[in-house]
Design a protein around this motif. Sequence first.
Motif, PDB file in Angstrom:
ATOM      1  N   GLU A  34     -13.809  18.810 -36.698  1.00 57.31           N
ATOM      2  CA  GLU A  34     -14.728  17.698 -36.451  1.00 57.31           C
ATOM      3  C   GLU A  34     -14.039  16.347 -36.627  1.00 57.31           C
ATOM      4  OE1 GLU A  34     -15.463  20.368 -38.434  1.00 57.31           O
ATOM      5  OE2 GLU A  34     -16.866  21.334 -37.042  1.00 57.31           O
ATOM      6  N   GLU A  35     -13.147  16.237 -37.619  1.00 55.12           N
ATOM      7  CA  GLU A  35     -12.420  14.984 -37.836  1.00 55.12           C
ATOM      8  C   GLU A  35     -11.473  14.689 -36.676  1.00 55.12           C
ATOM      9  OE1 GLU A  35     -12.221  14.706 -42.675  1.00 55.12           O
ATOM     10  OE2 GLU A  35     -10.809  16.038 -41.657  1.00 55.12           O
ATOM     11  N   VAL A  36     -10.816  15.710 -36.171  1.00 56.02           N
ATOM     12  CA  VAL A  36      -9.921  15.525 -35.026  1.00 56.02           C
ATOM     13  C   VAL A  36     -10.728  15.122 -33.792  1.00 56.02           C
ATOM     14  CG1 VAL A  36      -8.278  16.664 -33.476  1.00 56.02           C
ATOM     15  CG2 VAL A  36      -8.180  17.099 -35.944  1.00 56.02           C
ATOM     16  N   GLU A  37     -11.877  15.749 -33.588  1.00 60.59           N
ATOM     17  CA  GLU A  37     -12.730  15.397 -32.456  1.00 60.59           C
ATOM     18  C   GLU A  37     -13.254  13.970 -32.587  1.00 60.59           C
ATOM     19  OE1 GLU A  37     -15.610  18.550 -32.424  1.00 60.59           O
ATOM     20  OE2 GLU A  37     -14.261  19.906 -31.343  1.00 60.59           O
ATOM     21  N   LEU A  57     -10.645   1.470 -35.166  1.00 57.90           N
ATOM     22  CA  LEU A  57     -10.543   2.854 -35.628  1.00 57.90           C
ATOM     23  C   LEU A  57     -10.795   2.962 -37.129  1.00 57.90           C
ATOM     24  CD1 LEU A  57      -7.480   4.067 -33.533  1.00 57.90           C
ATOM     25  CD2 LEU A  57      -9.878   4.663 -33.185  1.00 57.90           C
ATOM     26  N   THR A  58     -10.252   2.029 -37.910  1.00 60.45           N
ATOM     27  CA  THR A  58     -10.449   2.102 -39.354  1.00 60.45           C
ATOM     28  C   THR A  58     -11.913   1.851 -39.725  1.00 60.45           C
ATOM     29  OG1 THR A  58      -9.739  -0.198 -39.648  1.00 60.45           O
ATOM     30  CG2 THR A  58      -8.073   1.506 -39.948  1.00 60.45           C
ATOM     31  N   GLU A  59     -12.613   1.051 -38.937  1.00 58.96           N
ATOM     32  CA  GLU A  59     -14.040   0.831 -39.190  1.00 58.96           C
ATOM     33  C   GLU A  59     -14.846   2.116 -38.998  1.00 58.96           C
ATOM     34  OE1 GLU A  59     -15.011  -2.444 -36.633  1.00 58.96           O
ATOM     35  OE2 GLU A  59     -14.375  -3.918 -38.131  1.00 58.96           O
ATOM     36  N   LYS A  60     -14.312   3.055 -38.236  1.00 59.78           N
ATOM     37  CA  LYS A  60     -14.967   4.344 -38.036  1.00 59.78           C
ATOM     38  C   LYS A  60     -14.536   5.363 -39.092  1.00 59.78           C
ATOM     39  CE  LYS A  60     -15.519   3.775 -33.072  1.00 59.78           C
ATOM     40  NZ  LYS A  60     -16.943   3.918 -32.897  1.00 59.78           N
ATOM     41  N   GLY A  61     -13.746   4.915 -40.077  1.00 55.03           N
ATOM     42  CA  GLY A  61     -13.315   5.795 -41.150  1.00 55.03           C
ATOM     43  C   GLY A  61     -12.068   6.601 -40.820  1.00 55.03           C
ATOM     44  N   PHE A  82     -11.734  11.476 -34.053  1.00 57.79           N
ATOM     45  CA  PHE A  82     -10.620  10.599 -33.693  1.00 57.79           C
ATOM     46  C   PHE A  82     -10.440  10.529 -32.185  1.00 57.79           C
ATOM     47  CE2 PHE A  82      -6.167  10.419 -32.367  1.00 57.79           C
ATOM     48  CZ  PHE A  82      -5.915   9.084 -32.656  1.00 57.79           C
ATOM     49  N   LEU A  83     -10.447  11.661 -31.514  1.00 57.61           N
ATOM     50  CA  LEU A  83     -10.233  11.668 -30.070  1.00 57.61           C
ATOM     51  C   LEU A  83     -11.350  10.920 -29.332  1.00 57.61           C
ATOM     52  CD1 LEU A  83      -8.955  15.319 -29.582  1.00 57.61           C
ATOM     53  CD2 LEU A  83      -7.607  13.195 -29.550  1.00 57.61           C
TER      54      LEU A  83
END
Length: 50
Positions: free
Chosen positions: A35-38, A6-10, A40-41
């Motif tokens: 967009e940031e929440v989407e 997940l951290t590699e995806k920012g 993450f999901l």
Amino acid sequence: MRVKALTEKGISISHHEVLGHYGIRVSPCLHNTKEEVELFLEALGGLKAI
């Protein structure tokens, strides 16, 4: 490790252990965009279950 994926995806998250159980803490707030929440999901949905 899933946290690293997940951290590699920012995605900024915290890794916690409570009473021998491990998990992640996610705290969306008013500053996060839809967009940031989407993002993450989608990233979370792409991880394999243990």
